[in-house]
Design a protein around this motif. Structure first.
Motif, PDB file in Angstrom:
ATOM      1  N   UNK A   1     -45.083 -59.173  15.392  1.00  0.00           N
ATOM      2  CA  UNK A   1     -43.742 -59.151  14.922  1.00  0.00           C
ATOM      3  C   UNK A   1     -42.975 -58.375  14.391  1.00  0.00           C
ATOM      4  N   UNK A   2     -41.720 -58.647  14.377  1.00  0.00           N
ATOM      5  CA  UNK A   2     -40.486 -57.485  13.998  1.00  0.00           C
ATOM      6  C   UNK A   2     -39.112 -58.360  13.105  1.00  0.00           C
ATOM      7  N   UNK A   3     -38.924 -57.721  12.084  1.00  0.00           N
ATOM      8  CA  UNK A   3     -38.222 -58.338  11.132  1.00  0.00           C
ATOM      9  C   UNK A   3     -36.829 -57.904  12.185  1.00  0.00           C
ATOM     10  N   UNK A   4     -36.063 -59.448  12.029  1.00  0.00           N
ATOM     11  CA  UNK A   4     -34.728 -58.961  12.603  1.00  0.00           C
ATOM     12  C   UNK A   4     -33.773 -59.543  11.855  1.00  0.00           C
ATOM     13  N   UNK A   5     -34.187 -60.434  10.567  1.00  0.00           N
ATOM     14  CA  UNK A   5     -32.822 -60.591   9.354  1.00  0.00           C
ATOM     15  C   UNK A   5     -33.283 -60.982   8.547  1.00  0.00           C
ATOM     16  N   UNK A   6     -32.646 -60.683   6.986  1.00  0.00           N
ATOM     17  CA  UNK A   6     -33.321 -61.687   5.232  1.00  0.00           C
ATOM     18  C   UNK A   6     -31.613 -62.241   5.377  1.00  0.00           C
ATOM     19  N   UNK A   7     -32.349 -63.025   4.269  1.00  0.00           N
ATOM     20  CA  UNK A   7     -30.768 -63.479   3.941  1.00  0.00           C
ATOM     21  C   UNK A   7     -31.847 -64.434   2.279  1.00  0.00           C
ATOM     22  N   UNK A   8     -30.627 -63.647   1.611  1.00  0.00           N
ATOM     23  CA  UNK A   8     -31.115 -64.634   0.646  1.00  0.00           C
ATOM     24  C   UNK A   8     -30.566 -65.376   0.382  1.00  0.00           C
ATOM     25  N   UNK A   9     -31.673 -66.654  -0.397  1.00  0.00           N
ATOM     26  CA  UNK A   9     -31.605 -68.204  -0.526  1.00  0.00           C
ATOM     27  C   UNK A   9     -31.417 -68.899  -2.069  1.00  0.00           C
ATOM     28  N   UNK A  10     -31.675 -68.097  -2.491  1.00  0.00           N
ATOM     29  CA  UNK A  10     -31.478 -67.937  -4.321  1.00  0.00           C
ATOM     30  C   UNK A  10     -32.480 -66.125  -4.945  1.00  0.00           C
ATOM     31  N   UNK A  11     -31.969 -66.824  -6.307  1.00  0.00           N
ATOM     32  CA  UNK A  11     -31.926 -65.542  -7.586  1.00  0.00           C
ATOM     33  C   UNK A  11     -33.493 -64.863  -6.597  1.00  0.00           C
ATOM     34  N   UNK A  12     -34.050 -65.742  -6.695  1.00  0.00           N
ATOM     35  CA  UNK A  12     -35.652 -64.905  -6.278  1.00  0.00           C
ATOM     36  C   UNK A  12     -36.389 -65.106  -5.008  1.00  0.00           C
ATOM     37  N   UNK A  13     -35.227 -65.809  -4.702  1.00  0.00           N
ATOM     38  CA  UNK A  13     -36.234 -66.707  -2.712  1.00  0.00           C
ATOM     39  C   UNK A  13     -35.328 -65.501  -1.260  1.00  0.00           C
TER      40      UNK A  13
ATOM     41  N   UNK B   1     -33.283 -74.947 -11.561  1.00  0.00           N
ATOM     42  CA  UNK B   1     -31.691 -74.959 -11.524  1.00  0.00           C
ATOM     43  C   UNK B   1     -30.821 -75.268 -10.310  1.00  0.00           C
ATOM     44  N   UNK B   2     -29.976 -74.860  -9.909  1.00  0.00           N
ATOM     45  CA  UNK B   2     -29.470 -75.531  -8.550  1.00  0.00           C
ATOM     46  C   UNK B   2     -29.347 -74.443  -8.269  1.00  0.00           C
ATOM     47  N   UNK B   3     -28.966 -73.398  -8.821  1.00  0.00           N
ATOM     48  CA  UNK B   3     -29.276 -71.689  -7.667  1.00  0.00           C
ATOM     49  C   UNK B   3     -30.746 -71.786  -7.757  1.00  0.00           C
ATOM     50  N   UNK B   4     -31.377 -72.589  -7.023  1.00  0.00           N
ATOM     51  CA  UNK B   4     -32.803 -72.450  -6.455  1.00  0.00           C
ATOM     52  C   UNK B   4     -33.117 -73.841  -5.666  1.00  0.00           C
TER      53      UNK B   4
ATOM     54  N   UNK C   1     -31.699 -90.672   6.936  1.00  0.00           N
ATOM     55  CA  UNK C   1     -32.282 -88.419   5.702  1.00  0.00           C
ATOM     56  C   UNK C   1     -31.335 -89.072   4.872  1.00  0.00           C
ATOM     57  N   UNK C   2     -31.849 -88.573   3.602  1.00  0.00           N
ATOM     58  CA  UNK C   2     -31.986 -89.172   2.392  1.00  0.00           C
ATOM     59  C   UNK C   2     -32.553 -87.386   1.720  1.00  0.00           C
ATOM     60  N   UNK C   3     -31.822 -86.851   0.883  1.00  0.00           N
ATOM     61  CA  UNK C   3     -32.026 -85.154  -0.074  1.00  0.00           C
ATOM     62  C   UNK C   3     -31.907 -85.688  -1.618  1.00  0.00           C
ATOM     63  N   UNK C   4     -32.757 -85.684  -2.472  1.00  0.00           N
ATOM     64  CA  UNK C   4     -32.900 -86.138  -3.515  1.00  0.00           C
ATOM     65  C   UNK C   4     -32.933 -84.904  -4.552  1.00  0.00           C
ATOM     66  N   UNK C   5     -32.569 -84.236  -4.557  1.00  0.00           N
ATOM     67  CA  UNK C   5     -32.576 -82.885  -5.380  1.00  0.00           C
ATOM     68  C   UNK C   5     -32.938 -83.542  -7.159  1.00  0.00           C
ATOM     69  N   UNK C   6     -33.996 -83.260  -7.556  1.00  0.00           N
ATOM     70  CA  UNK C   6     -33.550 -82.805  -8.747  1.00  0.00           C
ATOM     71  C   UNK C   6     -34.333 -81.257 -10.308  1.00  0.00           C
TER      72      UNK C   6
END
Length: 243
Positions: free
Chosen positions: A9-21, A149-152, A169-174
């Motif tokens: 496999x070859x890495x094509x893209x990277x993006x930050x989803x959260x401070x650690x991910x 936290x929200x940023x996560x 579909x329902x999205x219920x973050x806690x």
């Protein structure tokens, strides 16, 4: 049982989803479609100078007949595998093994679904939800997603958009450590499972199924809650842990 296939496999893209991910997008080196089922995982072989490592991650993207797939990887402080992958530059190649795993959701199952996740445990559930949407599966799919936290909140915008476009579909973050301005749910996911489970069961659309993914402690707690207190059968509860 035959061994899972090995391929480049070859890495094509990277993006930050959260401070650690970070989300890493890979494509098969030969350009052929990567066939897998939503909810499965893949192993990457990391050729470090200090010694080869193998790390496994749930596939975050839905199977769509593409040669590309996405992984969401948490950077663990001092972790050799996650550090290697976070530092990997686009264009780099690795050896992959897979797909593997039985944590899947057949689209012909009747009844609504409650998805329960913490952290990057949301990634196989994202794959399941997006797969169901792509084929027009219209039974209720509710996601309760716990982070600090929200940023996560990984893929927050995407889940909110799906919930806005699709009434089933329902999205219920806690949040366990939400700020004062947070107006959504608070606390651990298990706090919110009973009311959501009962609400799904009372829709009259068949017995609900639960899909749980995260760290062992959360998964065990929620499984026990569903089985022992909410009277869910073994067939209604599906789980995978990543520690």
């Amino acid at each position: 049982m035959p061994l899972p296939p090995t391929f480049e496999v070859r890495l094509t893209e990277k993006r930050q989803l959260s401070p650690a991910v970070r989300e890493l997008t890979f494509e098969r080196g030969d350009g052929t479609p990567f066939a897998f089922e939503a909810g499965q995982w893949i192993s990457l072989i990391l050729p470090r100078v200090e010694g080869e490592l193998r790390r496994s991650y749930s596939i975050a993207s839905p199977p769509a007949g593409s040669s590309r797939f996405q992984l969401a990887i948490t950077h663990v402080e001092g972790g050799p595998g996650s550090t290697f992958l976070h530092e990997l530059a686009p264009g780099a190649t690795l050896t992959a093994v897979g797909p593997q795993g039985f944590f899947t959701r057949p689209l012909d199952k009747t009844g609504p679904s409650l998805f329960i996740a913490t952290g990057t445990g949301v990634t196989p559930l994202r794959s399941m939800i997006k797969t169901a949407v792509a084929v027009g599966h219209g039974l209720p799919m509710w996601l309760v997603f716990g982070v600090r936290r929200e940023s996560d909140l990984l893929y927050r915008d995407e889940f909110e958009e799906l919930a806005q476009k699709h009434p089933h579909i329902r999205f219920e973050p806690t949040l366990s450590r939400g700020s004062e301005v947070w107006t959504g749910r608070r606390g651990y996911v298990q706090t919110h499972v009973p009311d959501l489970w009962h609400a799904l069961a009372n829709l009259g659309l068949g017995a609900p199924h639960a899909y749980i993914c995260g760290l062992k402690r959360m998964v065990s707690t929620v499984r026990d809650l569903l089985r022992k207190e909410l009277n869910a059968t073994r067939e209604q509860v599906h789980s995978e842990r990543y520690d």
